[in-house]
Design a protein around this motif. Structure first.
Motif, mmCIF file in Angstrom:
data_model
loop_
_atom_site.group_PDB
_atom_site.id
_atom_site.type_symbol
_atom_site.label_atom_id
_atom_site.label_comp_id
_atom_site.label_asym_id
_atom_site.label_seq_id
_atom_site.Cartn_x
_atom_site.Cartn_y
_atom_site.Cartn_z
ATOM 1 N N PHE A 1 1.793 1.727 15.619
ATOM 2 C CA PHE A 1 1.643 0.423 14.978
ATOM 3 C C PHE A 1 0.795 0.539 13.708
ATOM 4 N N THR A 2 -0.272 1.313 13.763
ATOM 5 C CA THR A 2 -1.103 1.523 12.576
ATOM 6 C C THR A 2 -0.301 2.218 11.486
ATOM 7 N N MET A 3 0.496 3.214 11.872
ATOM 8 C CA MET A 3 1.360 3.889 10.909
ATOM 9 C C MET A 3 2.282 2.880 10.240
ATOM 10 N N TRP A 4 2.870 1.994 11.051
ATOM 11 C CA TRP A 4 3.785 1.004 10.514
ATOM 12 C C TRP A 4 3.072 0.057 9.548
ATOM 13 N N LYS A 5 1.869 -0.377 9.881
ATOM 14 C CA LYS A 5 1.119 -1.259 8.983
ATOM 15 C C LYS A 5 0.816 -0.562 7.652
ATOM 16 N N ASN A 6 0.505 0.730 7.708
ATOM 17 C CA ASN A 6 0.269 1.486 6.479
ATOM 18 C C ASN A 6 1.549 1.616 5.661
ATOM 19 N N ALA A 7 2.658 1.847 6.333
ATOM 20 C CA ALA A 7 3.951 1.922 5.644
ATOM 21 C C ALA A 7 4.285 0.571 5.021
ATOM 22 N N TRP A 8 4.001 -0.501 5.731
ATOM 23 C CA TRP A 8 4.270 -1.834 5.202
ATOM 24 C C TRP A 8 3.434 -2.101 3.944
ATOM 25 N N LYS A 9 2.181 -1.638 3.960
ATOM 26 C CA LYS A 9 1.329 -1.781 2.774
ATOM 27 C C LYS A 9 1.935 -1.016 1.599
ATOM 28 N N LEU A 10 2.461 0.165 1.848
ATOM 29 C CA LEU A 10 3.142 0.912 0.785
ATOM 30 C C LEU A 10 4.341 0.121 0.256
ATOM 31 N N HIS A 11 5.083 -0.487 1.170
ATOM 32 C CA HIS A 11 6.266 -1.261 0.794
ATOM 33 C C HIS A 11 5.885 -2.490 -0.041
ATOM 34 N N GLU A 12 4.955 -3.252 0.470
ATOM 35 C CA GLU A 12 4.580 -4.507 -0.205
ATOM 36 C C GLU A 12 3.738 -4.274 -1.460
ATOM 37 N N ASP A 13 2.621 -3.543 -1.279
ATOM 38 C CA ASP A 13 1.682 -3.385 -2.397
ATOM 39 C C ASP A 13 2.070 -2.259 -3.351
ATOM 40 N N GLY A 14 2.689 -1.217 -2.804
ATOM 41 C CA GLY A 14 3.057 -0.084 -3.642
ATOM 42 C C GLY A 14 4.384 -0.263 -4.350
ATOM 43 N N PHE A 15 5.367 -0.789 -3.633
ATOM 44 C CA PHE A 15 6.705 -0.950 -4.209
ATOM 45 C C PHE A 15 6.875 -2.317 -4.864
ATOM 46 N N HIS A 16 6.723 -3.383 -4.083
ATOM 47 C CA HIS A 16 6.984 -4.721 -4.626
ATOM 48 C C HIS A 16 5.946 -5.170 -5.652
ATOM 49 N N GLU A 17 4.684 -4.928 -5.364
ATOM 50 C CA GLU A 17 3.621 -5.430 -6.242
ATOM 51 C C GLU A 17 3.122 -4.407 -7.259
ATOM 52 N N ASP A 18 3.415 -3.140 -7.047
ATOM 53 C CA ASP A 18 2.925 -2.064 -7.915
ATOM 54 C C ASP A 18 1.416 -2.186 -8.132
ATOM 55 N N SER A 19 0.701 -2.413 -7.028
ATOM 56 C CA SER A 19 -0.741 -2.614 -7.148
ATOM 57 C C SER A 19 -1.565 -1.484 -6.528
ATOM 58 N N LEU A 20 -0.916 -0.390 -6.144
ATOM 59 C CA LEU A 20 -1.638 0.744 -5.571
ATOM 60 C C LEU A 20 -1.760 1.862 -6.597
ATOM 61 N N ASP A 21 -2.974 2.383 -6.737
ATOM 62 C CA ASP A 21 -3.128 3.537 -7.615
ATOM 63 C C ASP A 21 -2.704 4.797 -6.849
ATOM 64 N N ILE A 22 -2.616 5.893 -7.543
ATOM 65 C CA ILE A 22 -2.078 7.113 -6.947
ATOM 66 C C ILE A 22 -2.943 7.611 -5.785
ATOM 67 N N GLU A 23 -4.261 7.427 -5.874
ATOM 68 C CA GLU A 23 -5.136 7.858 -4.783
ATOM 69 C C GLU A 23 -4.855 7.064 -3.516
ATOM 70 N N MET A 24 -4.621 5.767 -3.658
ATOM 71 C CA MET A 24 -4.327 4.926 -2.496
ATOM 72 C C MET A 24 -2.981 5.287 -1.899
ATOM 73 N N VAL A 25 -2.010 5.594 -2.734
ATOM 74 C CA VAL A 25 -0.699 6.013 -2.229
ATOM 75 C C VAL A 25 -0.851 7.308 -1.449
ATOM 76 N N TYR A 26 -1.625 8.245 -1.974
ATOM 77 C CA TYR A 26 -1.863 9.502 -1.244
ATOM 78 C C TYR A 26 -2.526 9.238 0.103
ATOM 79 N N GLU A 27 -3.504 8.352 0.119
ATOM 80 C CA GLU A 27 -4.212 8.045 1.371
ATOM 81 C C GLU A 27 -3.278 7.411 2.404
ATOM 82 N N LEU A 28 -2.518 6.425 1.982
ATOM 83 C CA LEU A 28 -1.597 5.760 2.901
ATOM 84 C C LEU A 28 -0.477 6.695 3.338
ATOM 85 N N LYS A 29 0.019 7.488 2.413
ATOM 86 C CA LYS A 29 1.071 8.464 2.711
ATOM 87 C C LYS A 29 0.604 9.412 3.803
ATOM 88 N N ARG A 30 -0.636 9.900 3.697
ATOM 89 C CA ARG A 30 -1.173 10.820 4.700
ATOM 90 C C ARG A 30 -1.187 10.165 6.082
#
Length: 120
Positions: free
Chosen positions: A77-106
């Motif tokens: 479930f935590t993995m899914w919430k992190n993936a959802w954050k990538l989807h919403e904030d990283g893809f739709h909103e483009d509000s994640l910097d590269i360090e945050m994408v790396y952290e969530l990706k991990r």
């Protein structure tokens, strides 16, 4: 598992090029595919009936599946919430910097690798 690996490889390539938007979406798609596979493997009847009735997977159904799977596969479930954050904030909103994408990706990839045997 083939689709998951393909999404992860694409995500890594996008991230190498600094394309956080596309990388975020590919990591999300890998997690989404994992939730779908695991829902079938663990025979989440209520989820699968809902998908069949609605004709597709919806966000609420994926969240429900991830919550149900978490009792057997801790961290899903935590993995899914992190993936959802990538989807919403990283893809739709483009509000994640590269360090945050790396952290969530991990956090997403670590759980996918942990349960790799359940995904094949």
């Amino acid at each position: 598992m083939k689709n998951i690996i393909s999404y992860l490889e694409e995500a890594e390539e996008f991230l190498r090029r600094g394309d956080t938007i596309q990388a975020s979406e590919k990591y999300y798609k890998a997690a989404e595919e994992a939730i779908k596979i695991l829902s079938n493997r663990f025979r989440l009847v209520s989820v699968l009936e809902e998908v069949s009735k609605k004709g597709r997977w919806k966000a609420e159904t994926l969240f429900k599946a991830a919550r149900l799977l978490d009792s057997s596969l801790p961290g899903i479930f935590t993995m899914w919430k992190n993936a959802w954050k990538l989807h919403e904030d990283g893809f739709h909103e483009d509000s994640l910097d590269i360090e945050m994408v790396y952290e969530l990706k991990r956090k997403v990839v670590d759980i996918l690798l942990k349960y790799k045997d359940k995904l094949t």
